[in-house]
Design a protein around this motif. Structure first.
Motif, PDB file in Angstrom:
ATOM      1  N   PRO A  48     -38.363 -21.432   8.702  1.00  0.00           N
ATOM      2  CA  PRO A  48     -38.812 -20.371   8.959  1.00  0.00           C
ATOM      3  C   PRO A  48     -38.475 -20.039  10.624  1.00  0.00           C
ATOM      4  O   PRO A  48     -37.905 -19.195  11.283  1.00  0.00           O
ATOM      5  CB  PRO A  48     -40.202 -20.189   8.971  1.00  0.00           C
ATOM      6  CG  PRO A  48     -40.228 -20.753   7.509  1.00  0.00           C
ATOM      7  CD  PRO A  48     -39.322 -22.086   7.696  1.00  0.00           C
ATOM      8  N   TYR A  64     -34.271 -11.207  10.473  1.00  0.00           N
ATOM      9  CA  TYR A  64     -34.998 -12.159   9.976  1.00  0.00           C
ATOM     10  C   TYR A  64     -36.415 -11.631   9.005  1.00  0.00           C
ATOM     11  O   TYR A  64     -36.452 -12.272   8.208  1.00  0.00           O
ATOM     12  CB  TYR A  64     -35.633 -13.077  10.826  1.00  0.00           C
ATOM     13  CG  TYR A  64     -36.501 -13.977  10.805  1.00  0.00           C
ATOM     14  CD1 TYR A  64     -36.039 -15.071   9.928  1.00  0.00           C
ATOM     15  CD2 TYR A  64     -37.882 -13.908  10.836  1.00  0.00           C
ATOM     16  CE1 TYR A  64     -37.022 -15.973   9.364  1.00  0.00           C
ATOM     17  CE2 TYR A  64     -38.794 -14.961  10.507  1.00  0.00           C
ATOM     18  CZ  TYR A  64     -38.539 -16.074   9.880  1.00  0.00           C
ATOM     19  OH  TYR A  64     -39.383 -16.814   9.396  1.00  0.00           O
ATOM     20  N   THR A  68     -37.412 -13.149   5.030  1.00  0.00           N
ATOM     21  CA  THR A  68     -38.148 -14.052   5.147  1.00  0.00           C
ATOM     22  C   THR A  68     -39.098 -14.201   3.999  1.00  0.00           C
ATOM     23  O   THR A  68     -39.519 -15.243   3.476  1.00  0.00           O
ATOM     24  CB  THR A  68     -38.873 -14.289   6.430  1.00  0.00           C
ATOM     25  OG1 THR A  68     -39.597 -15.302   6.493  1.00  0.00           O
ATOM     26  CG2 THR A  68     -39.670 -13.179   6.628  1.00  0.00           C
ATOM     27  N   ARG A  71     -37.430 -15.436   0.768  1.00  0.00           N
ATOM     28  CA  ARG A  71     -37.095 -16.823   0.813  1.00  0.00           C
ATOM     29  C   ARG A  71     -38.431 -17.675   0.597  1.00  0.00           C
ATOM     30  O   ARG A  71     -38.371 -18.816  -0.208  1.00  0.00           O
ATOM     31  CB  ARG A  71     -36.569 -17.167   2.255  1.00  0.00           C
ATOM     32  CG  ARG A  71     -35.091 -17.022   2.426  1.00  0.00           C
ATOM     33  CD  ARG A  71     -34.703 -17.502   3.502  1.00  0.00           C
ATOM     34  NE  ARG A  71     -34.744 -18.902   3.714  1.00  0.00           N
ATOM     35  CZ  ARG A  71     -35.722 -19.470   4.376  1.00  0.00           C
ATOM     36  NH1 ARG A  71     -36.763 -18.734   5.087  1.00  0.00           N
ATOM     37  NH2 ARG A  71     -35.753 -20.908   4.439  1.00  0.00           N
ATOM     38  N   LEU A 139     -46.341 -14.798  10.975  1.00  0.00           N
ATOM     39  CA  LEU A 139     -45.339 -13.736  10.972  1.00  0.00           C
ATOM     40  C   LEU A 139     -45.751 -12.650  11.663  1.00  0.00           C
ATOM     41  O   LEU A 139     -44.894 -11.949  12.424  1.00  0.00           O
ATOM     42  CB  LEU A 139     -44.989 -13.429   9.487  1.00  0.00           C
ATOM     43  CG  LEU A 139     -43.779 -12.344   9.131  1.00  0.00           C
ATOM     44  CD1 LEU A 139     -42.606 -13.299   9.737  1.00  0.00           C
ATOM     45  CD2 LEU A 139     -43.644 -12.204   7.752  1.00  0.00           C
TER      46      LEU A 139
END
Length: 142
Positions: A48, A64, A68, A71, A139
């Motif tokens: 990440p 991104y 993210t 993933r 995040l």
């Protein structure tokens, strides 16, 4: 676009498997633990941050955030299946490695026991916890 930090992740994964499996008895527990560490360190922790740098390098940081979460969910969801397939692969290859005198351990075959399935479940819960912490605390700061 080539980004050298992606190679760093693959080198770390190879290093982890090498440290945990080289010149050691290959067991189901060791294989599961190796795959678990690879997923946590390389896929959930390193990748990440490397992806953030990659997208900032390209100038598209919004891209991104879009990829993210899928993933990370994929890595967590597939961990038990990947561990199972790794054990299955080594079960098939181990006799050939012994016959070719490449592997000198005493294990002839690998068998999953109920305790290994419990271990896979615990790893899944731990991975979900890491994913939760990442989504909740890391995040939002990006």
């Amino acid at each position: 676009t080539f980004f050298p930090l992606f190679a760093l992740t693959e080198m770390m994964g190879s290093f982890l498997f090498g440290v945990l499996l080289w010149k050691r008895e290959i067991t189901v527990g060791r294989l599961i633990f190796s795959k678990f560490l690879y997923t946590v360190i390389c896929n959930l922790m390193m990748m990440p941050f490397i992806m953030i740098l990659y997208y900032k390098f390209l100038g598209d940081a919004k891209g991104y955030a879009f990829i993210t979460i899928p993933r990370l969910v994929k890595n967590v969801a597939l961990l038990p299946a990947e561990c199972f397939l790794l054990v299955l692969f080594f079960s098939a290859v181990l006799p050939a490695l012994k016959n070719g005198h490449i592997y000198k351990g005493t294990a002839h075959s690998l068998k999953l026991s109920p305790k290994h399935f419990v271990l896979l479940g615990v790893m899944l819960i731990f991975s979900i916890g890491i994913l939760y912490l990442y989504l909740k605390y890391i995040l939002p700061q990006l």
